[in-house]
Design an enzyme around this catalytic site. Structure first.
Site, PDB file in Angstrom:
ATOM      1  N   GLN A 190     -52.431  51.821  -6.498  1.00  0.00           N
ATOM      2  CA  GLN A 190     -53.726  51.936  -5.797  1.00  0.00           C
ATOM      3  C   GLN A 190     -53.518  52.137  -4.288  1.00  0.00           C
ATOM      4  OE1 GLN A 190     -56.936  52.225  -6.596  1.00  0.00           O
ATOM      5  NE2 GLN A 190     -56.501  52.296  -8.769  1.00  0.00           N
ATOM      6  N   SER A 191     -52.492  52.874  -3.912  1.00  0.00           N
ATOM      7  CA  SER A 191     -52.181  53.073  -2.495  1.00  0.00           C
ATOM      8  C   SER A 191     -53.305  53.792  -1.739  1.00  0.00           C
ATOM      9  CB  SER A 191     -50.898  53.892  -2.381  1.00  0.00           C
ATOM     10  OG  SER A 191     -50.717  54.337  -1.051  1.00  0.00           O
ATOM     11  N   ASN A 192     -53.765  53.172  -0.671  1.00  0.00           N
ATOM     12  CA  ASN A 192     -54.748  53.821   0.208  1.00  0.00           C
ATOM     13  C   ASN A 192     -54.090  54.947   0.991  1.00  0.00           C
ATOM     14  OD1 ASN A 192     -56.851  51.813  -0.319  1.00  0.00           O
ATOM     15  ND2 ASN A 192     -55.519  50.425   0.831  1.00  0.00           N
ATOM     16  N   ALA A 197     -51.492  56.818   0.026  1.00  0.00           N
ATOM     17  CA  ALA A 197     -51.265  57.992  -0.829  1.00  0.00           C
ATOM     18  C   ALA A 197     -52.579  58.769  -1.007  1.00  0.00           C
ATOM     19  CB  ALA A 197     -50.709  57.544  -2.187  1.00  0.00           C
TER      20      ALA A 197
END
Ligand SMILES: *Cc1c(COP(=O)(O)O)cnc(C)c1O
Length: 326
Positions: A68-70, A72
């Site tokens: 859930q990388s912001n 990325a």
């Protein structure tokens, strides 16, 4: 896109600063409002990194993060805006669920390679391998490290610090302490450098959401020193010059305790602001708990003004419905 000096324009800045009514002299800088699809603190860093990528005639942005990388997600959006492609290496041991940030990654056509948490320890090699593969196909790929926290990315928060100084002048206020979340260290490094370069003598405090204080004092002193070299400044930043308040990681990176989730829910009702479970919820809780138990770590005088940087992360809550509304 407006290309201005050494950055492209991606972020809605300056971001607003609001005073919280329920806590004494606490203000929040809304860097969660740097944009909508492309939002949060990574956008400030990407303005500089994507400029460099364009300068190097890149076709593809490669980066990495948690599932859930912001960061990325922001990179996936930046790629589309610049007519490039994004290739994301995301850590995930289970099947991917298309929700939260991953939904945005998909909508923006990013190529997603999932790697196990074990494989993620060698993710830099995986990204370099992908870059070489693209080169064989005649394309130019640009690798952005975890959290965009490198020499160039850090420039984004030197600029944010200048914005804070402008706000102080316009509003006749002084923020004595600036508090931010520490995930990969670039936000803290940029703020620290802004403070140092402008001789502002503010207290810059980071609250870590993974690893520990010793780890980040090392990482941040190193990347801050690298950025100073890039700016042709000889100073070496020492780990002891970096202030990190430890103790709010909880169960680990991106894992939540009941106390943390309850804090986030209660804080929405008290402040009107949503803090995210991975980063700002832990750090803002760290700020509130430290003010209750060890205020001297944050405030020298009772009337000191504190500025918390809300670094974003809203999309992550859409992958956490069951945790938040249980
Ligand atoms: C990445 C991130 C952080 C951490 O910032 P770093 O510069 O990596 O330390 C904080 N908050 C949010 C919402 C993030 O996505």
């Amino acid at each position: 896109m407006i290309i201005k000096n050494n950055k492209i324009h991606l972020a809605n800045i300056p971001t607003p600063i609001e005073k919280l009514s329920y806590q004494h002299n606490i203000y929040v800088k809304r860097d969660d409002m740097t944009g909508v699809e492309i939002s949060g603190n990574k956008v400030r860093k990407l303005e500089y990194l994507v400029f460099d990528a364009v300068d190097k005639k890149s076709d593809i942005l490669i980066t990495c993060g948690g599932i859930q990388s912001n960061h990325a997600r922001a990179t996936a959006v930046a790629a589309v805006k610049m007519g490039m492609k994004a290739h994301l290496f995301l850590a995930c041991d289970d099947d991917v669920v298309i929700e939260g940030n991953v939904l945005i990654d998909e909508l923006y056509g990013a190529t997603i390679t999932t790697v196990t948490h074990e494989e993620f320890e060698r993710v830099n090699e995986r990204m370099e391998e992908a870059k070489r593969q693209y080169e064989k196909e005649g394309k130019t790929a640009y690798v952005i490290p975890l959290g965009a926290s490198n020499t160039i990315g850090n420039l984004g928060y030197i600029e944010a610090f200048d914005e804070i100084l402008d706000y102080e002048k316009e509003n006749s206020i002084t923020f004595n302490t600036i508090v931010c979340t520490v995930g990969s260290g670039g936000t803290y490094a940029g703020l620290w450098l802004g403070n140092y370069l402008s001789k502002s003598h503010k207290n810059i405090v980071g609250i870590n959401v993974s690893q520990d204080a010793a780890y980040f004092k090392n990482v941040i002193s190193k990347i801050a020193t690298d950025t100073l070299r890039y700016l042709k400044n000889e100073k070496v930043v020492e780990p002891k010059e970096v202030t990190i308040i430890d103790g709010f990681v909880g169960k680990g990176y991106a894992l939540s305790t009941k106390e943390e989730l309850d804090f986030i829910k209660n804080t929405v009702m008290k402040t009107g602001i949503v803090f995210d479970p991975v980063y700002t919820g832990k750090a803002f809780r760290g700020l509130v708990c430290t003010l209750d138990n060890h205020p001297e770590l944050i405030r020298k005088r009772e009337d000191d003004n504190i500025l918390f940087i809300h670094t974003g992360g809203l999309f992550a809550i859409f992958a956490r419905t069951a945790d938040l509304i249980g």
